[in-house]
Design an enzyme around this catalytic site. Structure first.
Site, PDB file in Angstrom:
ATOM      1  CG  HIS A 171       0.631   5.727  30.510  1.00 34.16           C
ATOM      2  ND1 HIS A 171       0.623   6.908  31.205  1.00 34.16           N
ATOM      3  CD2 HIS A 171       1.625   4.977  31.065  1.00 34.16           C
ATOM      4  CE1 HIS A 171       1.558   6.884  32.143  1.00 34.16           C
ATOM      5  NE2 HIS A 171       2.175   5.720  32.078  1.00 34.16           N
ATOM      6  CG  LEU A 217      -5.474  22.891  18.111  1.00 37.39           C
ATOM      7  CD1 LEU A 217      -5.573  23.988  19.167  1.00 37.39           C
ATOM      8  CD2 LEU A 217      -6.215  21.653  18.629  1.00 37.39           C
ATOM      9  CG  ASP A 236       0.404  13.911  37.475  1.00 34.57           C
ATOM     10  OD1 ASP A 236       0.817  12.759  37.231  1.00 34.57           O
ATOM     11  OD2 ASP A 236       0.706  14.522  38.515  1.00 34.57           O
ATOM     12  CD  GLU A 272      -4.640  33.962  36.087  1.00 35.30           C
ATOM     13  OE1 GLU A 272      -4.872  33.388  37.171  1.00 35.30           O
ATOM     14  OE2 GLU A 272      -4.255  35.139  36.004  1.00 35.30           O
TER      15      GLU A 272
HETATM   16  C1  FPP Z   1       1.265  11.191  33.688  1.00 34.21           C
HETATM   17  O1  FPP Z   1       0.656  10.214  34.501  1.00 34.21           O
HETATM   18  C2  FPP Z   1       1.218  10.864  32.263  1.00 34.21           C
HETATM   19  C3  FPP Z   1       2.308  10.678  31.446  1.00 34.21           C
HETATM   20  C4  FPP Z   1       3.688  10.843  31.931  1.00 34.21           C
HETATM   21  C5  FPP Z   1       2.159  10.284  30.038  1.00 34.21           C
HETATM   22  C6  FPP Z   1       1.062  10.931  29.269  1.00 34.21           C
HETATM   23  C7  FPP Z   1       0.845  10.162  28.030  1.00 34.21           C
HETATM   24  C8  FPP Z   1      -0.342   9.904  27.438  1.00 34.21           C
HETATM   25  C9  FPP Z   1      -1.641  10.425  27.920  1.00 34.21           C
HETATM   26  C10 FPP Z   1      -0.410   9.006  26.248  1.00 34.21           C
HETATM   27  C11 FPP Z   1       0.141   9.454  24.959  1.00 34.21           C
HETATM   28  C12 FPP Z   1       0.066  10.873  24.618  1.00 34.21           C
HETATM   29  C13 FPP Z   1      -0.223  11.389  23.406  1.00 34.21           C
HETATM   30  C14 FPP Z   1       0.093  12.816  23.154  1.00 34.21           C
HETATM   31  C15 FPP Z   1      -0.861  10.612  22.309  1.00 34.21           C
HETATM   32  P1  FPP Z   1       1.551   9.449  35.570  1.00 34.21           P
HETATM   33  O2  FPP Z   1       2.071   8.223  34.937  1.00 34.21           O
HETATM   34  O3  FPP Z   1       2.594  10.384  36.089  1.00 34.21           O
HETATM   35  O4  FPP Z   1       0.475   9.132  36.664  1.00 34.21           O
HETATM   36  P2  FPP Z   1       0.715   8.992  38.233  1.00 34.21           P
HETATM   37  O5  FPP Z   1       1.188  10.326  38.725  1.00 34.21           O
HETATM   38  O6  FPP Z   1      -0.647   8.647  38.733  1.00 34.21           O
HETATM   39  O7  FPP Z   1       1.713   7.902  38.442  1.00 34.21           O
END
Ligand code: FPP
Length: 250
Positions: A39, A133, A22, A209
């Protein structure tokens, strides 16, 4: 920064860690960039977490990459995230193979854009014999969706007489989830300061946990994961028992 790995107790490594990644959007906003930049920087943290998990001897790592609720985000962010996922899969596949990483996916794969579903399916097949893994990508996933599917399938089996209600045990329910065959996570990490589970692995984290950190996902690297494992190792896991009962078993 000092490497924290020396503080790890090798005998107490969790088998399975799940992470709610997040804070990509907030991390980007703080830098005056758009959310997609967050992202794409988050992908580096994914790479670092896979590497560190492997080094620690963790056998299963589950990452919450896209929830069923994330479809309500602006379309350009959704498109960007899906493109990033496909590009990351293409780019990382050789290194995942070299490192013996097996990829699994939990969530409704058919609801993903076709190119994304296709590249994921290929990667799952390509890496199926890898053993160092297992990386489980939660995509188009929500725990309520998964539990609803399990309940439907169990109800169907009871209806057609192949299952009796007495046979519905914890183990049987687990076998109807998309995590079938995967041990439950002992540790759940959420980055970026929110203290919520957000519809993630509700059944599987019954005894996990929980570890919350204020670090945004793009900043979450090797020492952050090691710190979470160290904190896990210092917690007493009682599973409903008393401390004194656990002491007596030692
Ligand atoms: C949350 O941050 C993140 C996501 C919903 C997407 C996670 C995706 C990646 C890290 C990229 C691709 C993943 C892989 C497995 C290659 P948010 O957008 O909710 O952030 P915010 O809460 O600050 O708005």
């Amino acid at each position: 920064m000092t490497d924290l790995i020396a503080n790890i107790i090798p005998e107490k490594i969790p088998q399975h860690i799940a992470i709610i990644m997040d804070g990509n959007g907030r991390w980007a906003n703080e830098r005056g960039e758009n959310r997609l930049f967050g992202h794409s920087e988050g992908v580096e943290s994914v790479r670092s977490s896979i590497k560190t998990a492997k080094e620690l001897g963790i056998k299963f790592l589950t990452l919450y990459a896209f929830s069923t609720e994330n479809w309500s985000r602006p379309q350009d962010e959704i498109d960007g995230l899906m493109d990033l996922l496909v590009a990351s899969i293409m780019k990382e596949a050789p290194e995942l193979m070299e490192n013996g990483v097996r990829i699994l996916m939990i969530g409704d794969i058919e609801g993903l854009p076709e190119n994304c579903a296709k590249s994921l399916k290929n990667l799952i097949i390509e890496t199926q014999d890898n053993t160092s893994l297992t990386l489980i990508l939660a995509l188009n996933y929500s725990a309520k969706w998964e539990l609803k599917m399990a309940i439907k399938s169990i109800a169907h089996a009871v209806n057609n007489g192949t299952l009796t209600t007495n046979e519905i045990t914890d183990d049987l329910v687990s076998k109807h989830l998309s995590t079938k065959g995967i041990p439950d996570p002992e540790l759940l990490i959420r980055t970026s300061g929110e203290r919520r589970i957000s519809n993630f692995l509700l059944w599987q984290i019954a005894y996990a946990e929980l570890y919350f950190t204020d670090t945004h996902w793009p900043d979450f690297r090797r020492n952050d994961l090691i710190s979470a494992v160290i904190e896990y190792q210092n917690r007493e896991r009682r599973f409903g028992k008393l401390s004194i009962q656990l002491e007596a078993k030692k």
